[in-house]
Motif scaffolding. Structure first.
Motif, PDB file in Angstrom:
ATOM      1  N   ARG A  12       4.013 -10.552  -4.767  1.00  0.00           N
ATOM      2  CA  ARG A  12       3.802 -11.809  -5.504  1.00  0.00           C
ATOM      3  C   ARG A  12       5.042 -12.251  -6.282  1.00  0.00           C
ATOM      4  NH1 ARG A  12      -1.156  -9.263  -6.543  1.00  0.00           N
ATOM      5  NH2 ARG A  12      -0.397  -8.557  -8.564  1.00  0.00           N
ATOM      6  N   ARG A  13       5.954 -11.347  -6.494  1.00  0.00           N
ATOM      7  CA  ARG A  13       7.124 -11.641  -7.322  1.00  0.00           C
ATOM      8  C   ARG A  13       8.098 -12.562  -6.572  1.00  0.00           C
ATOM      9  NH1 ARG A  13      10.202  -7.343 -11.017  1.00  0.00           N
ATOM     10  NH2 ARG A  13      11.677  -8.797 -11.914  1.00  0.00           N
ATOM     11  N   PRO A  14       8.489 -13.680  -7.170  1.00  0.00           N
ATOM     12  CA  PRO A  14       9.480 -14.553  -6.518  1.00  0.00           C
ATOM     13  C   PRO A  14      10.835 -13.843  -6.428  1.00  0.00           C
ATOM     14  CG  PRO A  14       8.346 -15.718  -8.284  1.00  0.00           C
ATOM     15  CD  PRO A  14       7.982 -14.274  -8.406  1.00  0.00           C
ATOM     16  N   LEU A  15      11.387 -13.783  -5.222  1.00  0.00           N
ATOM     17  CA  LEU A  15      12.675 -13.107  -5.005  1.00  0.00           C
ATOM     18  C   LEU A  15      13.541 -13.903  -4.057  1.00  0.00           C
ATOM     19  CD1 LEU A  15      11.712  -9.355  -4.425  1.00  0.00           C
ATOM     20  CD2 LEU A  15      12.777 -10.338  -6.424  1.00  0.00           C
ATOM     21  N   PRO A  27      17.971  -5.278   7.036  1.00  0.00           N
ATOM     22  CA  PRO A  27      18.698  -6.559   7.038  1.00  0.00           C
ATOM     23  C   PRO A  27      18.736  -7.296   5.702  1.00  0.00           C
ATOM     24  CG  PRO A  27      16.548  -6.835   8.033  1.00  0.00           C
ATOM     25  CD  PRO A  27      16.707  -5.365   7.751  1.00  0.00           C
ATOM     26  N   TYR A  28      17.828  -6.985   4.771  1.00  0.00           N
ATOM     27  CA  TYR A  28      17.756  -7.726   3.506  1.00  0.00           C
ATOM     28  C   TYR A  28      17.724  -6.776   2.322  1.00  0.00           C
ATOM     29  CZ  TYR A  28      16.247 -11.374   6.712  1.00  0.00           C
ATOM     30  OH  TYR A  28      16.157 -12.249   7.753  1.00  0.00           O
ATOM     31  N   TRP A  69       8.829 -14.869  -1.425  1.00  0.00           N
ATOM     32  CA  TRP A  69      10.146 -14.292  -1.123  1.00  0.00           C
ATOM     33  C   TRP A  69      10.941 -15.280  -0.279  1.00  0.00           C
ATOM     34  CZ3 TRP A  69       9.237  -8.583   0.771  1.00  0.00           C
ATOM     35  CH2 TRP A  69       8.691  -7.831  -0.274  1.00  0.00           C
ATOM     36  N   ARG A  70      12.211 -15.474  -0.616  1.00  0.00           N
ATOM     37  CA  ARG A  70      13.070 -16.384   0.133  1.00  0.00           C
ATOM     38  C   ARG A  70      14.175 -15.588   0.833  1.00  0.00           C
ATOM     39  NH1 ARG A  70      11.385 -18.398  -4.455  1.00  0.00           N
ATOM     40  NH2 ARG A  70      13.135 -17.647  -5.674  1.00  0.00           N
ATOM     41  N   ARG A  71      14.203 -15.738   2.163  1.00  0.00           N
ATOM     42  CA  ARG A  71      15.266 -15.115   2.949  1.00  0.00           C
ATOM     43  C   ARG A  71      16.504 -16.012   2.936  1.00  0.00           C
ATOM     44  NH1 ARG A  71      11.725 -13.139   8.089  1.00  0.00           N
ATOM     45  NH2 ARG A  71      10.375 -14.784   7.367  1.00  0.00           N
TER      46      ARG A  71
END
Length: 73
Positions: A12-15, A27-28, A69-71
Motif C-alpha cells: 500500500r505504500r506509495p513508492l 530489476p528494481y 508503486w511506480r516503475r
C-alpha cells in the motif's frame, strides 16, 4: 530486535522504484527509511511473478504490481 514489515502494508505504500544495475533477476530497487527494497523476478508461472526483499530478507510474493508503486519509464 527488528520487526519484519508486513507485505500488505508494503504493497500500500506509495513508492518510486528505480532500475537496478547489473541483474535481470533484481530489476528494481528503492531506498525506504534507510533500507534497500528490491524486487526479484521469479520463475513464473511455476512461482509467483515477484518477491519483495527488504535488506535481503524475503518479505513476500506478489503476482501483480501494486497501483501505489511506480516503475521507472
Amino acid at each position: 530486535m527488528t520487526t519484519r514489515p508486513l507485505l500488505a502494508g508494503c504493497l500500500r505504500r506509495p513508492l518510486d522504484w528505480r532500475r537496478a544495475a547489473g541483474s535481470a533477476e533484481f530489476p528494481y530497487e528503492a531506498m525506504v527509511d534507510g533500507l534497500l527494497w528490491r524486487i526479484r523476478v521469479n520463475d513464473f508461472p511455476a512461482e509467483p511473478l515477484y518477491t519483495l526483499l527488504i535488506a535481503d530478507e524475503e518479505i513476500g510474493d506478489l503476482d501483480d504490481w501494486p497501483p501505489s508503486w511506480r516503475r521507472p519509464a
